[in-house]
Design an enzyme around this catalytic site. Structure first.
Site, PDB file in Angstrom:
ATOM      1  N   ARG A  35       0.832  -1.214   0.000  1.00 42.31           N
ATOM      2  CA  ARG A  35       0.000   0.000   0.000  1.00 42.31           C
ATOM      3  C   ARG A  35       0.861   1.256   0.000  1.00 42.31           C
ATOM      4  O   ARG A  35       0.465   2.266  -0.569  1.00 42.31           O
ATOM      5  CB  ARG A  35      -0.943  -0.007   1.200  1.00 42.31           C
ATOM      6  CG  ARG A  35      -2.111  -0.920   0.991  1.00 42.31           C
ATOM      7  CD  ARG A  35      -3.091  -0.834   2.123  1.00 42.31           C
ATOM      8  NE  ARG A  35      -4.336  -1.480   1.746  1.00 42.31           N
ATOM      9  CZ  ARG A  35      -5.307  -1.754   2.583  1.00 42.31           C
ATOM     10  NH1 ARG A  35      -5.184  -1.445   3.860  1.00 42.31           N
ATOM     11  NH2 ARG A  35      -6.411  -2.332   2.174  1.00 42.31           N
ATOM     12  N   LYS A 202     -16.662 -13.777   7.693  1.00 43.59           N
ATOM     13  CA  LYS A 202     -18.130 -13.836   7.771  1.00 43.59           C
ATOM     14  C   LYS A 202     -18.828 -13.675   6.435  1.00 43.59           C
ATOM     15  O   LYS A 202     -18.335 -12.986   5.552  1.00 43.59           O
ATOM     16  CB  LYS A 202     -18.628 -12.734   8.700  1.00 43.59           C
ATOM     17  CG  LYS A 202     -18.251 -12.962  10.133  1.00 43.59           C
ATOM     18  CD  LYS A 202     -18.785 -11.837  10.973  1.00 43.59           C
ATOM     19  CE  LYS A 202     -18.549 -12.109  12.448  1.00 43.59           C
ATOM     20  NZ  LYS A 202     -18.978 -10.984  13.265  1.00 43.59           N
ATOM     21  N   GLY A 355      -6.730  -6.763   2.089  1.00 45.95           N
ATOM     22  CA  GLY A 355      -5.443  -6.691   2.793  1.00 45.95           C
ATOM     23  C   GLY A 355      -4.959  -8.049   3.237  1.00 45.95           C
ATOM     24  O   GLY A 355      -3.802  -8.409   3.038  1.00 45.95           O
ATOM     25  N   GLY A 378     -12.399  -3.959   1.113  1.00 50.86           N
ATOM     26  CA  GLY A 378     -13.778  -3.475   1.184  1.00 50.86           C
ATOM     27  C   GLY A 378     -14.158  -2.699  -0.064  1.00 50.86           C
ATOM     28  O   GLY A 378     -15.239  -2.882  -0.619  1.00 50.86           O
TER      29      GLY A 378
HETATM   30  P1  AMP Z   1     -12.341 -10.936   6.224  1.00 49.76           P
HETATM   31  O1  AMP Z   1     -11.884  -9.672   6.849  1.00 49.76           O
HETATM   32  O2  AMP Z   1     -13.814 -11.162   6.323  1.00 49.76           O
HETATM   33  O3  AMP Z   1     -11.800 -11.152   4.828  1.00 49.76           O
HETATM   34  O4  AMP Z   1     -11.736 -12.099   7.112  1.00 49.76           O
HETATM   35  C1  AMP Z   1     -10.375 -12.331   7.268  1.00 49.76           C
HETATM   36  C2  AMP Z   1     -10.201 -13.065   8.543  1.00 49.76           C
HETATM   37  O5  AMP Z   1     -10.943 -14.260   8.506  1.00 49.76           O
HETATM   38  C3  AMP Z   1      -8.784 -13.467   8.844  1.00 49.76           C
HETATM   39  O6  AMP Z   1      -8.319 -12.719   9.919  1.00 49.76           O
HETATM   40  C4  AMP Z   1      -8.899 -14.943   9.215  1.00 49.76           C
HETATM   41  O7  AMP Z   1      -8.194 -15.275  10.395  1.00 49.76           O
HETATM   42  C5  AMP Z   1     -10.376 -15.127   9.439  1.00 49.76           C
HETATM   43  N1  AMP Z   1     -10.804 -16.515   9.207  1.00 49.76           N
HETATM   44  C6  AMP Z   1     -10.600 -17.239   8.106  1.00 49.76           C
HETATM   45  N2  AMP Z   1     -11.066 -18.473   8.266  1.00 49.76           N
HETATM   46  C7  AMP Z   1     -11.604 -18.545   9.504  1.00 49.76           C
HETATM   47  C8  AMP Z   1     -12.243 -19.569  10.257  1.00 49.76           C
HETATM   48  N3  AMP Z   1     -12.421 -20.789   9.754  1.00 49.76           N
HETATM   49  N4  AMP Z   1     -12.668 -19.272  11.502  1.00 49.76           N
HETATM   50  C9  AMP Z   1     -12.473 -18.048  12.010  1.00 49.76           C
HETATM   51  N5  AMP Z   1     -11.877 -17.028  11.345  1.00 49.76           N
HETATM   52  C10 AMP Z   1     -11.448 -17.276  10.111  1.00 49.76           C
END
Ligand code: AMP
Length: 397
Positions: A35, A202, A355, A378
């Site tokens: 970045r 999520k 990121g 995002g």
């Molecule tokens: P996001 O910001 O929604 O793209 O999520 C990224 C985050 O998802 C990372 O910090 C990962 O540690 C978390 N993550 C990925 N897989 C899992 C999982 N199976 N359970 C909990 N957290 C997760």
């Protein structure tokens, strides 16, 4: 899109909103400075035109009003200095719009660069406060938004600030131009098969993007924490894995929509499971059908990796957003690393957004193999959703 090139900026005071929200390790070292490197073009362009440059960025989420060192942009200033390869110092303000920033800004000479402290130390940033925005605007004659990664947010330095500059005095930076053009080209006219790989924590954060992607792609591969909501919606017992119960129906609707549109939908078939959200615990490699009550899936397993690799084999365009597991912990990083390697090895046009995902690609050593790595998770998701980015819209009004 109007960019910096279309403005008269020679010798002027230029405020550049950057996105220096870079990942750091537990020792505070910057682990991925993409970045910062991505902002160099715009900054150098202004240095070469003898501008007085004021840079601003947010960094993570400090409590407003509380200046904690871990949220400071000082390490960014140091890295920026070494990347710019200029002899003169980069000035670092101790505050955002306070006396130190004011004093240092007033002393800038042609070609000087000043970095303000973390914008989010000020409450007015996230509340899109007009008074705070005016204070920021007062630093400069020209406003440039090069913070692609932040321009999906209506924050003061992105949105409210633009009202203090007319069309001849505000524009997008070069990074912003590149990002937006890349995504619109791929989404409007992808070479097929077009595969979306979506992971991360999520479903809720990516629901809209998924709903829209479904109408554009040929295949969707789901990994990461979000997979468990889909798996539960399918009737699987997923133990203590991350699940959004209120989205089970929505998840089902996405699967049904994919089916209706003939889009192939892939979910993990096995997981790396643990009883605690920790590295220092026993892990088991289990088929999805066998996750015991009380256990949680923290990475995709080897069978899923092989399945996903097969699905990627004939891809001509791949968009990837979101890790396959808790990649920050070594034990649960293999699924994400393998996904990076597998995407890198295809002959497809590969676009990586987010990121975390960019961090995975960097750790996996695949940066040079990807066609384009976006600096904004995002924001790139918003583009995938087909939404208008508030930061971009504000530049045109
Ligand atoms: P996001 O910001 O929604 O793209 O999520 C990224 C985050 O998802 C990372 O910090 C990962 O540690 C978390 N993550 C990925 N897989 C899992 C999982 N199976 N359970 C909990 N957290 C997760």
């Amino acid at each position: 899109m109007k960019t910096l090139k279309d403005l008269e900026i020679d010798g002027k005071r230029v405020f550049i909103r950057c996105d220096f929200n870079v990942p750091k390790d537990e020792f505070g070292n910057i682990t991925d400075d993409r970045r910062i490197r991505s902002a160099l073009q715009t900054i150098r362009y202004c240095i070469d035109r003898d501008c007085k440059i004021i840079l601003a960025s947010h960094y993570e989420r400090p409590e407003p009003g509380k200046y904690e060192e871990r949220f400071s942009l000082v390490p960014v200033a140091k890295r920026l200095h070494s990347l710019l390869k200029i002899k003169r110092d980069i000035f670092m303000a101790d505050d955002v719009v306070g006396p130190d920033a004011q004093e240092k800004a007033a002393k800038l000479e042609a070609g000087d660069v000043l970095l303000l402290e973390n914008l989010r130390y000020e409450a007015g940033e996230t509340s899109n406060d007009k008074i705070f925005a005016k204070k920021l605007a007062d630093f400069a004659d020209i406003y440039v938004n090069d913070a692609f990664g932040a321009c999906h947010r209506k924050h003061a330095s992105i949105h409210a600030i633009t009202q203090f500059f007319d069309l001849e005095h505000k524009a997008a930076g070069f990074l912003m131009g590149k990002e937006v053009n890349f995504f619109s080209k791929v989404l409007e006219n992808p070479v097929r098969p077009f595969v979306a790989v979506v992971g991360g924590s999520k479903v809720s954060g990516k629901l809209q993007a998924l709903t829209n992607l479904i109408t554009k792609v040929d295949k969707v591969i789901i990994g990461g924490g979000m997979a468990f909501t889909f798996l539960k919606a399918h009737g699987h017992e997923v133990g203590n894995s991350l699940v959004e119960d209120d989205l089970l129906e929505e998840a089902n609707n996405i699967i049904l929509k994919a089916k209706k549109l003939g889009v192939k939908f892939y979910l993990p078939v096995d997981v790396v499971a643990a009883q605690e959200f920790s590295e220092n615990t026993t892990v088991k490699f289990l088929p999805i059908q066998e996750i015991p009550i009380g256990w949680m899936g923290l990475d995709i397993g080897p069978a899923s990796t092989r399945l996903f690799r097969e699905a990627l084999n004939d891809a001509q365009t791949i968009i990837w957003n979101g890790p396959m597991g808790v990649y920050e912990m070594d034990r649960y990083s293999k699924g994400s690393m393998a996904m990076s390697n597998n995407i890198a090895q295809t002959h497809a046009t590969t676009i990586v957004g987010g990121g975390d995902t960019a961090d995975v690609v960097q750790r996996a050593g695949d940066v040079d193999e990807m066609t384009f790595i976006s600096t904004g998770g995002g924001a790139s998701l918003k583009l995938i959703e087909g939404a208008v980015l508030p930061g971009l819209e504000a530049l045109e009004n």
